[in-house]
Motif scaffolding. Sequence first.
Motif, PDB file in Angstrom:
ATOM      1  N   TYR A   1       1.018  -0.990   0.126  1.00 32.09           N
ATOM      2  CA  TYR A   1      -0.129   0.029   0.137  1.00 32.09           C
ATOM      3  C   TYR A   1       0.810   1.298   0.111  1.00 32.09           C
ATOM      4  CZ  TYR A   1      -3.725  -3.444   1.182  1.00 32.09           C
ATOM      5  OH  TYR A   1      -4.382  -4.330   1.468  1.00 32.09           O
ATOM      6  N   LEU A   2       2.142   1.237  -0.228  1.00 34.21           N
ATOM      7  CA  LEU A   2       2.971   2.370  -0.404  1.00 34.21           C
ATOM      8  C   LEU A   2       2.730   3.351  -1.467  1.00 34.21           C
ATOM      9  CD1 LEU A   2       6.170   0.616   1.052  1.00 34.21           C
ATOM     10  CD2 LEU A   2       4.988   2.296   2.151  1.00 34.21           C
ATOM     11  N   SER A   3       1.859   2.664  -2.405  1.00 36.62           N
ATOM     12  CA  SER A   3       1.753   3.671  -3.538  1.00 36.62           C
ATOM     13  C   SER A   3       0.350   4.421  -3.282  1.00 36.62           C
ATOM     14  CB  SER A   3       1.527   2.875  -4.925  1.00 36.62           C
ATOM     15  OG  SER A   3       0.422   1.854  -4.787  1.00 36.62           O
ATOM     16  N   ASP A   4      -0.166   4.263  -2.078  1.00 37.09           N
ATOM     17  CA  ASP A   4      -1.383   4.633  -1.743  1.00 37.09           C
ATOM     18  C   ASP A   4      -1.669   6.292  -1.488  1.00 37.09           C
ATOM     19  OD1 ASP A   4      -2.605   2.256  -2.629  1.00 37.09           O
ATOM     20  OD2 ASP A   4      -3.493   1.730  -0.792  1.00 37.09           O
ATOM     21  N   PHE A   5      -0.498   6.991  -1.301  1.00 40.57           N
ATOM     22  CA  PHE A   5      -0.550   8.259  -1.044  1.00 40.57           C
ATOM     23  C   PHE A   5      -1.066   9.217  -2.042  1.00 40.57           C
ATOM     24  CE2 PHE A   5       2.717   6.247   1.949  1.00 40.57           C
ATOM     25  CZ  PHE A   5       2.514   6.844   2.957  1.00 40.57           C
ATOM     26  N   THR A   6      -2.097  10.290  -1.427  1.00 35.50           N
ATOM     27  CA  THR A   6      -2.702  10.873  -2.606  1.00 35.50           C
ATOM     28  C   THR A   6      -1.883  11.497  -3.636  1.00 35.50           C
ATOM     29  OG1 THR A   6      -4.346  11.069  -1.055  1.00 35.50           O
ATOM     30  CG2 THR A   6      -4.556  12.537  -2.727  1.00 35.50           C
TER      31      THR A   6
END
Length: 607
Positions: A267-272
Amino acid sequence: MAIKNILDIVAFDDDLESITDSIDFSSIAAHPRLFLKSGDISNIISLVGSDTKIATFHAKIMAIADAALTADNITYKLDESGTRILQYTATPLAQRLTSLAYAYKYTGTATYATRAVTEMLNACAYPDWHTSHMLDTATILTGFSICYDWLYSAIGATDRTTIETTVFKYALNLIYSNSVSDYSTNQTNWNQVCSCGIGLASIAFYNVNTTICGYFLNKLLHTLRIPAGFYEPDGTYREGPGYWSFGTNQHLLLLQGLESAFGTDFYLSDFTGLQKTWKYKLFTYSPTNKGFNYGDSSEGFTDVNPALFYYAIKNADTSVLYLQIKFLANGYDTYEPYARFMIPLLATKLNYSNVTTPKNVFYGSGETPVIIARMGWDSDQDHYLGFKGGKCNQSHAHMDIGTFVYESKGIRWACDLGSEPYTNSENGGINSSDNTQYSNKWQVYRNSIKPHNILQLDGANLLVDGFSDIVKVNKLTNKAGGVIDLTAPNANKLKFYTREINIIDGSYLQIIDTIIVGSTDVSARWNMSTYGSGVVNGDGSITLTSGSNTAILATSFSNAKAYTARVLSNEGTNSYDSSNTTTKKVCFDFTLNKNESIVITTTIKPQ
């Protein structure tokens, strides 16, 4: 502990004991575990055979690999300031290793693998991997990790042991024992580049030392939120578009490495902001294939960019590829030399048939707010504006808050000089990483207020902690641009200051400076750097000339005001200052009276 979402990661405290069980290492893929999955090479071969654009780019990688077969080994060499081996050793080494590994996987020809192993063994004999400048070490680790992983079954047992031993001796052991500076809390692209090298090495060499590699990978789940925060909330990047490419491509390379090895990027690509940042990069490409450069970024960074291919897969908006397809068709290369292989690999997962045209205006807040307007996407004659706020007390920043670049009819009328090569200024005793108010960094001509397209007040530096944000954005076809509040960096001279810049009616640029002066008179200079030459006209305007093209720069004041128009040299006076002879400064000099309220309207009208 299983990680279910990004909030689990960012909630961790600094006690890394709490995250040692975050990853299920029993699920780690067999070699090759970085990027390549079953069928990927076959898909690349098929695409190269059917897509001339990808075939041309593929040929660039093969040419590097073929040249390496007969080239001398890369030597250990410091740069001219004695600070780093990045330029002459680490980057060329990583490029060569990844190119040879790609060529081997693509062709199956053992000669490429043999040559890659020879190059790795040569690097194992270096005196060190220069951990005093961790970017060097991390870059070597990235090249070694990919090459070792892809060639794993082709490397003999003795050579494999030598490579494994050196990776830990020269890098991972030293970092694990805290014998080098900590990259993980760094607030610059260093964090991303070092995280990438260490992370990919920890994946590739995991089975060699599960304790050290497991520690680093679990730590990354915690610390990678720091550089992810660089992009919040809208995707802008404080270090400028050039460093965006450097930092973001490493960041995403690591995420893709995690995905291929574990089936998830945790989920490290989930930052807005990270999800949105492709828009920022897309808009920094100008119609003349220059960049909207500021700070230490140069304008010459138009390239085929692996990160944008990644975002084309991750996002439904295909406009991210609008310019990339053109760049491929025109034979452009990438400035990410050891990530070249990602272009054909990612291209196999894309459909180019329905790429939409991007919108005309991008704006983003964050640590360096920008407004960018591009009035067309298919001609180098289109109007283009890049306008920035932010503050000077940031990594790679210049005294340029409120600056802008402007293009029309294929000419960059308002330009930025870019960075002074670090080896030049460092040899002159300059501390390029010191962004405080009285740093000697601001003595470097290209870093100083002198060449920038700003209102200069008493020749004084801006206040480095003064932050300027966007007030308004205009997205109309007859008015594209916006307003940035510049009061804070000028608060020692002015009570109030906003700058509004717009492309008007798709035909010219208008700059409106609205000011309330402080308690003393101020000697002011409205300044702009431009390519070509300038001539002061009898009416106080300035004719700008670039080749056969001209534009008229004119100013007016809401209050009666005497001013002097000037065309000046753009040369610095320090021994380390680079030449800027292809540019001139065009200026309007005047006095701002104490407590005066005034509006200054300046236009650039291409003829």
